[in-house]
Design a protein around this motif. Structure first.
Motif, short mmCIF file in Angstrom:
data_model
loop_
_atom_site.label_atom_id
_atom_site.label_comp_id
_atom_site.label_asym_id
_atom_site.label_seq_id
_atom_site.Cartn_x
_atom_site.Cartn_y
_atom_site.Cartn_z
N UNK B 61 -3.89 99.90 106.06
CA UNK B 61 -4.81 100.33 105.02
C UNK B 61 -4.96 101.83 104.89
N UNK B 62 -3.99 102.59 105.39
CA UNK B 62 -4.15 104.04 105.31
C UNK B 62 -2.99 104.77 104.63
N UNK B 63 -1.91 104.07 104.29
CA UNK B 63 -0.77 104.81 103.73
C UNK B 63 -0.72 104.78 102.21
N UNK B 64 -1.27 103.74 101.62
CA UNK B 64 -1.27 103.68 100.16
C UNK B 64 0.00 103.10 99.55
N UNK B 65 0.90 102.57 100.38
CA UNK B 65 2.16 102.05 99.84
C UNK B 65 1.97 100.71 99.14
N UNK B 66 1.19 99.82 99.73
CA UNK B 66 1.07 98.49 99.14
C UNK B 66 0.13 98.51 97.95
N UNK B 67 0.26 97.52 97.14
CA UNK B 67 -0.64 97.41 96.01
C UNK B 67 -0.12 96.41 95.01
N UNK B 68 -0.94 95.43 94.69
CA UNK B 68 -0.59 94.48 93.64
C UNK B 68 -1.90 93.99 93.04
N UNK B 69 -1.79 93.52 91.82
CA UNK B 69 -2.98 93.03 91.13
C UNK B 69 -3.11 91.54 91.41
N UNK B 70 -4.17 91.16 92.09
CA UNK B 70 -4.37 89.78 92.50
C UNK B 70 -5.52 89.20 91.69
N UNK B 71 -5.23 88.18 90.93
CA UNK B 71 -6.22 87.57 90.03
C UNK B 71 -6.93 88.63 89.18
N UNK B 72 -6.15 89.55 88.65
CA UNK B 72 -6.69 90.55 87.74
C UNK B 72 -7.39 91.71 88.40
N UNK B 73 -7.45 91.73 89.74
CA UNK B 73 -8.11 92.82 90.43
C UNK B 73 -7.10 93.59 91.27
N UNK B 74 -7.12 94.91 91.16
CA UNK B 74 -6.21 95.72 91.96
C UNK B 74 -6.56 95.54 93.43
N UNK B 94 -6.26 77.05 96.06
CA UNK B 94 -6.40 78.06 95.00
C UNK B 94 -5.06 78.34 94.32
N UNK B 95 -5.17 78.73 93.06
CA UNK B 95 -4.01 79.27 92.36
C UNK B 95 -4.24 80.77 92.23
N UNK B 96 -3.27 81.55 92.70
CA UNK B 96 -3.46 83.01 92.72
C UNK B 96 -2.38 83.68 91.87
N UNK B 97 -2.83 84.51 90.92
CA UNK B 97 -1.89 85.28 90.09
C UNK B 97 -1.63 86.63 90.75
N UNK B 98 -0.36 86.96 90.93
CA UNK B 98 0.01 88.23 91.55
C UNK B 98 0.89 89.00 90.58
N UNK B 99 0.42 90.19 90.19
CA UNK B 99 1.14 91.00 89.21
C UNK B 99 1.29 92.42 89.72
N UNK B 100 2.26 93.16 89.20
CA UNK B 100 2.39 94.56 89.61
C UNK B 100 1.32 95.43 88.92
N UNK B 101 1.13 96.66 89.40
CA UNK B 101 0.29 97.64 88.69
C UNK B 101 0.82 97.73 87.26
N UNK B 102 -0.06 97.71 86.29
CA UNK B 102 0.37 97.84 84.90
C UNK B 102 -0.08 99.16 84.32
#
Lengths: 235, 252
Positions: B61-74, B94-102
């Motif tokens: 949680x300190x490098x900032x490399x990861x990131x995806x939008x999960x159920x509409x929330x970054x 649960x059904x989880x939507x996973x999207x890239x940063x838009x």
């Protein structure tokens, strides 16, 4: 050894720099918004004179034309205000249009879940602004140029006002527009403070409270007039 | 836990992508979201399929490399990075939507990986201090008052993950840029380039195609490091001050 470096870049102009950047253009929106807000406070207070009767209100309407006399010529102050306000509306609208175009292009794809966490006021700024622009056009045609006013008596603002608001649909449109105005100010005042850099963690709550207060007072103050006409208090 | 994932799959920047459903089973509550994706990828590799591409590095949680939008929330439902989001925040079935940063300024490279080099160019336009190299300066030579140090540190916490841009309805990088500007502009070490820094960074931000700020506050809600929305106000003040002073923008 020291080497002198000469500055070759020319100082950019203030206005040009502001207009070219998103932060600067937003500052133009904030500044013009605050000018219009200040005018609205005076306008609303003036409107309330309608509750003191036709004589008082018409005298007030006449006085507006004489402000600044004899230093200023008859109606010069009024025209000065009109020019400043027109410039403000145009700059505000053009900035909003250009920034909105840019914002929409910067976020081309939507997410599957559209989570709405921002307030209703924040989300309706763009369309609220369009409603207000249309309202301003109607309002000027109705009560300034009297083009669409049923009474159409120049110099008798009280009678013109009552005649206009006696039509229920005019009052309804006016009230709807004032609700849109309240929402616009609720987000706009705080947003302007943030844009002009006047916000800080310490002032944040006070500015939001001030925005809510201004929105509520202006909306109620403006709506009081058509409500007064419709209920017969003003006739 | 058994979950249905709907993940954005996109072979490369040029081909169109689509949400693709995957069933995952045997998920432990103690797994991080990325470990859950690792498990899916291991299965996909065994099945001869292309694994889901996503950015990750420290997983602390300190490098900032990861990131995806999960159920509409970054970064998903918790205020943390995706690597520190645990599966206990989801329910079985649960059904989880996973999207890239838009964002227009963050083009998709592949699947959930986006190109965030626009941030690097914003930093290059002023997010540094020019110091003479050589021996380290004496530690007490430049006193910094405690409240100023705290303020600078609060903003130095930004890890540049891009959640603010992803969450913003305008794809704006104002929170990121303001974190960097405030961090350096409040410190005495940042003072010589105070005006050119903010002008350069704001100009670079605009040039990258990020949107403007409409003060919706979505960015500050999404920020895993809690950079406050008022930072944007602070940067606006710095910018207007620099423009009024007429200092040209920095960057080289």
């Amino acid at each position: 050894m020291a080497l002198a470096t000469t500055r070759t870049a020319r100082d950019p102009s203030l206005i040009g720099s502001l207009w070219r950047s998103t932060v600067g253009k937003k500052a133009v929106m904030a500044g013009t918004g605050l000018i219009m807000l200040a005018y609205l406070v005076a306008h609303m207070l003036g409107n309330l004179k309608v509750f003191f009767g036709a004589g008082e209100f018409n005298r007030y309407g006449h006085w507006i034309r004489t402000i600044g006399e004899p230093f200023l010529h008859h109606m010069w102050f009024l025209w000065l205000a009109r020019v400043v306000l027109t410039a403000s509306v145009v700059l505000h609208g053009v900035s909003a249009y250009q920034l909105s175009r840019r914002d929409l292009a910067a976020r081309p794809a939507k997410y599957r879940h559209s989570r709405r966490r921002s307030s209703y006021a924040t989300r309706t700024m763009r369309w609220g602004g369009v409603i207000l622009a249309l309202f301003i056009i109607w309002h000027i045609l109705d009560l300034t140029t009297l083009t669409v006013n049923p009474n159409h008596q120049e110099g008798h603002p009280y009678q013109n006002l009552v005649a206009s608001f006696d039509r229920w649909y005019v009052s309804a449109f006016y009230i709807a527009a004032m609700l849109a105005l309240g929402l616009h100010i609720r987000h706009g005042f705080w947003s302007a403070a943030q844009t002009l850099g006047a916000n800080s963690p310490r002032r944040d709550r006070a500015l939001k409270a001030m925005a809510n207060l201004l929105a509520a007072v202006l909306t109620c103050g403006f709506i009081a007039v058509p409500v007064g006409v419709l209920t017969g208090v003003v006739s | 836990m058994k979950l249905t994932l709907r993940i954005w799959r996109q072979r490369n920047a040029d081909e169109p992508g689509a949400m693709t459903p995957y069933e995952v089973t045997g998920i432990s509550e103690d797994m991080s979201f990325l470990e859950m994706l690792d498990q899916l990828n291991e299965r996909l590799i065994l099945e001869g399929e292309e694994p889901v591409a996503f950015d990750h590095d420290c997983r602390e949680g300190i490098c900032g490399a990861c990131g995806m939008v999960i159920n509409g929330q970054a970064h998903g439902p918790e205020r943390t990075t995706t690597c520190q989001l645990h599966m206990r925040h989801f329910a079985d079935g649960d059904t989880i939507d996973v999207e890239p940063w838009r964002a227009a300024a963050f083009p998709v490279v592949k699947d959930l990986v986006v190109d965030r080099s626009a941030f690097d160019r914003v930093i290059g336009a002023g997010g540094y201090i020019s110091v003479p190299t050589g021996s380290a300066p004496e530690a007490h030579a430049t006193p910094v008052p405690k409240p100023v140090a705290d303020l600078a540190f609060e903003h130095a916490e930004c890890i540049g993950c891009g959640a603010c841009v992803a969450a913003c309805p305008n794809g704006s990088a104002m929170l990121f840029t303001s974190a960097k500007v405030v961090h350096l502009n409040v410190l005495p070490q940042g003072a010589p380039e105070r005006e050119s820094r903010v002008r350069g960074m704001v100009e670079a931000m605009d040039a990258e195609g990020f949107g403007g700020c409409t003060n919706t506050g979505e960015c500050a809600v999404a920020c895993p490091k809690g950079i406050p929305l008022t930072s944007i106000g602070r940067m606006n003040r710095e910018y207007l001050r620099a423009v009024v002073k007429g200092t040209p923008s920095g960057g080289r």
